[in-house]
Design a protein around this motif. Structure first.
Motif, PDB file in Angstrom:
ATOM      1  N   CYS A 189       0.877  -1.200  -0.099  1.00 30.95           N
ATOM      2  CA  CYS A 189      -0.149  -0.223  -0.043  1.00 30.95           C
ATOM      3  C   CYS A 189       0.716   1.288   0.291  1.00 30.95           C
ATOM      4  O   CYS A 189       1.756   1.296   0.824  1.00 30.95           O
ATOM      5  CB  CYS A 189      -0.756  -0.087   1.205  1.00 30.95           C
ATOM      6  SG  CYS A 189      -1.939   1.417   1.391  1.00 30.95           S
ATOM      7  N   LYS A 190       0.399   2.075  -1.048  1.00 34.17           N
ATOM      8  CA  LYS A 190       1.234   3.348  -1.173  1.00 34.17           C
ATOM      9  C   LYS A 190       0.422   4.596  -0.497  1.00 34.17           C
ATOM     10  O   LYS A 190       1.005   5.726  -0.728  1.00 34.17           O
ATOM     11  CB  LYS A 190       1.905   3.757  -2.428  1.00 34.17           C
ATOM     12  CG  LYS A 190       2.673   2.387  -2.849  1.00 34.17           C
ATOM     13  CD  LYS A 190       3.968   2.576  -2.375  1.00 34.17           C
ATOM     14  CE  LYS A 190       4.910   1.292  -2.988  1.00 34.17           C
ATOM     15  NZ  LYS A 190       6.174   1.171  -2.356  1.00 34.17           N
ATOM     16  N   HIS A 191      -0.733   4.269  -0.196  1.00 31.78           N
ATOM     17  CA  HIS A 191      -1.579   5.612   0.262  1.00 31.78           C
ATOM     18  C   HIS A 191      -2.239   5.375   1.253  1.00 31.78           C
ATOM     19  O   HIS A 191      -2.524   4.105   1.698  1.00 31.78           O
ATOM     20  CB  HIS A 191      -2.723   5.712  -0.677  1.00 31.78           C
ATOM     21  CG  HIS A 191      -2.248   6.115  -2.251  1.00 31.78           C
ATOM     22  ND1 HIS A 191      -1.996   7.632  -2.440  1.00 31.78           N
ATOM     23  CD2 HIS A 191      -1.657   5.472  -3.082  1.00 31.78           C
ATOM     24  CE1 HIS A 191      -1.583   7.661  -3.876  1.00 31.78           C
ATOM     25  NE2 HIS A 191      -1.448   6.418  -4.099  1.00 31.78           N
ATOM     26  N   GLY A 192      -2.274   6.293   2.330  1.00 33.84           N
ATOM     27  CA  GLY A 192      -2.719   6.224   3.779  1.00 33.84           C
ATOM     28  C   GLY A 192      -4.074   7.195   3.794  1.00 33.84           C
ATOM     29  O   GLY A 192      -3.802   8.397   3.355  1.00 33.84           O
ATOM     30  N   VAL A 193      -5.082   6.797   4.365  1.00 33.69           N
ATOM     31  CA  VAL A 193      -6.405   7.642   4.481  1.00 33.69           C
ATOM     32  C   VAL A 193      -6.611   7.870   5.950  1.00 33.69           C
ATOM     33  O   VAL A 193      -6.795   6.702   6.745  1.00 33.69           O
ATOM     34  CB  VAL A 193      -7.425   6.964   3.533  1.00 33.69           C
ATOM     35  CG1 VAL A 193      -8.993   7.772   3.899  1.00 33.69           C
ATOM     36  CG2 VAL A 193      -7.268   7.007   2.266  1.00 33.69           C
TER      37      VAL A 193
END
Length: 636
Positions: free
Chosen positions: A344-348
């Motif tokens: 995963c390269k995106h954090g929300v």
């Protein structure tokens, strides 16, 4: 003795070398003082009735006969009292002389424990006078009685099975395989050591480390009484460093180079719980041991023991900063692993301008920096609705921009209003549906946005909220990884403070300090005059109380009555007894009733000795009944 507490003492009397009468008088004075202070267990130094440094005088009949005579006077001083004393003195048996600790109570000798390991190196030459002690007890004659003598003696209290005492002497504690190991595995919960350890540079540090470390490895109480001023003669100086330790914690320590008696209130229930919890601690085995019973009346003490009102937060600033850095690293490393494993390269993250989401965002930034992922791939979503105040909104925006993350604003007011119409909820009815609809809408936005970005929703809820169930089921209760799940609220505040103090960025520090100054709130009710209307601690109680309850209940399994008593001591001057009792009842009710939320909580890194994950520390049924615990509080 009530609630497992027992007052213990390590006493260093003034002594004169080879003057048992003078020494007896000083010992009796300390015994009298101990009785006045409601002490139940008192330990004296090695050979203190004669003095340790008698040398070849130990071969003189005059000294040995006088010592036995003065012992009788000490026995008289203990008559009618249940104080258990361990006294260092020479004992002749079978034509040999032994260096012993004599256990005394109520005018009687309960047992005689000889020294096992006799040092005969450097300044020590004990083999010149004494015989190494026997392990297996034998019966020796004293007056008209037969007294057990041997290393393997357990002195067991009939009135409190948790109190089992064993003894060793000085060098016994310093050897690779000390008697205390087998004493503890045989069932001893308290080890006493009568010592005459002389002073050399740095020896006090090692001595302290040795005793506290031994109490930790053996999960026991340890009372170490050392010879002091008066013993010093010829080439040796004795400093009288007395120590009382409990499972690795130092309860009391005397000043060196001055004779002193130290007292401590030891918690036997804490020791027993820890041994019971540790499956690797062996079952008590009395084989080759003689158990010597004694009686000791139950007595409620005005506790002298320090009870930390904030057990999750170190008092010492240096230690607190070290702990904060360590916890932030554990949180970030846990998230780093999950991100790397999933690719995963995106954090929300939902960013509210409150403490929890602020801490979570700081952790995400650390993890992304470790993985060398650009910070703009952290998507901080602010979702204003009916209860959002300008202060928290501005802080959320400023914090996100200052950290270099992407700020996304999704105003959910219209979506929630439409949902209200769909389910027939009136917007002017501010009930649980009104609040939870907002929380669940926010979670839906975050989850769907994570799907859109091929990212991961990072949860912000802390352990205190999970313990109380202060989370909307399948709302803020849910995420893909919860970085704060084992961080209590009182510690969250210090972690953010630490970051503000050490980040080296003025703008970031400024916004973090304002977040810290903002009341804790879910902001689900409309503001009053622009200010937060819904303050969490007004509704569920002070988090510092709940975190204290949580620690004592989960870490040590204490019963409600004891937790209440401890809280009253810890928060004296801060909360009235009635207030503490009120919120303790609330804690138990919520803790039991809300377990179903914890049973399906997301993964998250464990950072301390207390956690509520159903996969780790807390395997609790969701339908357990709290009646037993609440009834005990009602009967206070």
């Amino acid at each position: 003795m009530k609630h497992g507490y027992i007052r213990v003492a390590a006493a260093t009397p003034d002594v004169k070398v080879a003057d048992p009468e003078f020494n007896r008088e000083r010992i009796c004075e300390l015994i009298k003082e101990g009785i006045k202070r409601h002490t139940k267990l008192m330990v004296f130094p090695e050979l203190c009735l004669t003095a340790y440094t008698c040398g070849d005088l130990f071969g003189q009949d005059a000294l040995l006969i006088k010592t036995q005579k003065e012992l009788k006077e000490i026995l008289k001083a203990t008559e009618g009292h249940d104080l258990l004393c361990f006294l260092g003195m020479p004992w002749e048996w079978g034509g040999k002389l032994y260096n012993t600790a004599v256990a005394i109570q109520d005018g009687r000798i309960l047992g005689i424990v000889p020294k096992t390991n006799l040092p005969n190196y450097s300044e020590f030459y004990e083999l010149r006078y004494f015989q190494p002690g026997n392990d297996i007890p034998v019966m020796v004659k004293w007056e008209d009685e037969q007294i057990p003598m041997g290393t393997n003696l357990l002195f067991a209290c009939e009135d409190n099975p948790k109190l089992v005492v064993a003894a060793e002497i000085c060098e016994d504690a310093w050897v690779p395989n000390p008697p205390s190991i087998r004493h503890a595995t045989a069932g001893a919960t308290v080890i006493v050591n009568c010592s005459a350890s002389d002073e050399t540079t740095g020896k006090d540090i090692y001595r302290r480390s040795l005793i506290t470390g031994r109490s930790a490895s053996l999960v026991c109480g340890f009372i170490y009484a050392n010879a002091g001023e008066g013993e010093s003669t010829q080439d040796l100086v004795f400093g009288g460093q007395n120590l009382i330790a409990e499972n690795g914690a130092l309860l009391a320590e005397s000043k060196r180079f001055g004779n002193e008696t130290i007292y401590g209130d030891m918690d036997l229930e804490r020791l027993i719980h820890e041994r019971r919890r540790m499956t690797t601690f062996p079952q008590a085995d009395h084989t080759n041991y003689m158990v010597v019973p004694f009686k000791m009346k139950q007595e409620e003490l005005e506790l002298k023991r320090y009870i930390d009102p904030r057990p999750f937060v170190p008092d010492n600033a240096k230690e607190r900063n070290r702990r904060c850095e360590e916890i932030l690293s554990i949180q970030a490393m846990g998230l780093k692993k999950r991100l790397a494993h999933t690719g995963c390269k995106h954090g929300v993250i939902g960013i509210s301008g409150g403490l929890d989401s602020t801490l979570a965002l700081l952790v995400i930034v650390r993890a992304f920096d470790m993985l060398e992922i650009p910070r703009n791939q952290i998507h901080a979503v602010t979702m204003p609705c009916f209860g959002t105040t300008d202060r928290t909104y501005q802080n959320a925006c400023t914090l996100t921009k200052t950290l270099g993350a992407e700020l996304i604003e999704v105003n959910i007011r219209e979506a929630v209003s439409l949902h209200f119409r769909d389910i027939g909820q009136r917007e002017d009815v501010h009930d649980i549906t009104y609040e939870n609809s907002q929380a669940r809408e926010r979670t839906q936005v975050l989850m769907d946005m994570a799907n859109k970005l091929n990212g991961m929703v990072i949860g912000t809820g802390d352990m205190s909220e999970l313990a109380l169930g202060w989370a909307t089921y399948n709302g803020d209760h849910m995420s893909m990884y919860g970085v704060n799940a084992s961080v209590p609220k009182t510690l969250v505040r210090h972690l953010v403070r630490y970051y503000a103090d050490t980040c080296g960025e003025e703008a970031l520090s400024h916004v973090l300090l304002d977040v810290l100054d903002t009341p804790v709130s879910p902001e689900l009710l409309p503001p009053k005059d622009g200010e937060i209307a819904q303050k969490t601690e007004d509704l569920v109680g002070p988090y510092e109380l709940h975190d204290f309850f949580l620690y004592q209940i989960l870490r040590f399994g204490y019963r409600p009555e004891k937790v209440y008593r401890m809280a009253v001591y810890a928060f004296t001057g801060l909360y009235e007894k009635e207030v503490i009792l009120k919120w303790l009842k609330v804690f138990y009710r919520r803790f039991f009733s809300q377990q179903f939320k914890r049973s399906c909580m997301p993964d998250g890194p464990k950072v301390g000795s207390v956690a509520v994950s159903p996969r780790g520390d807390l395997r609790m049924p969701s339908d357990a009944v709290s009646r037993l615990w609440l009834e005990e509080l009602e009967n206070l």
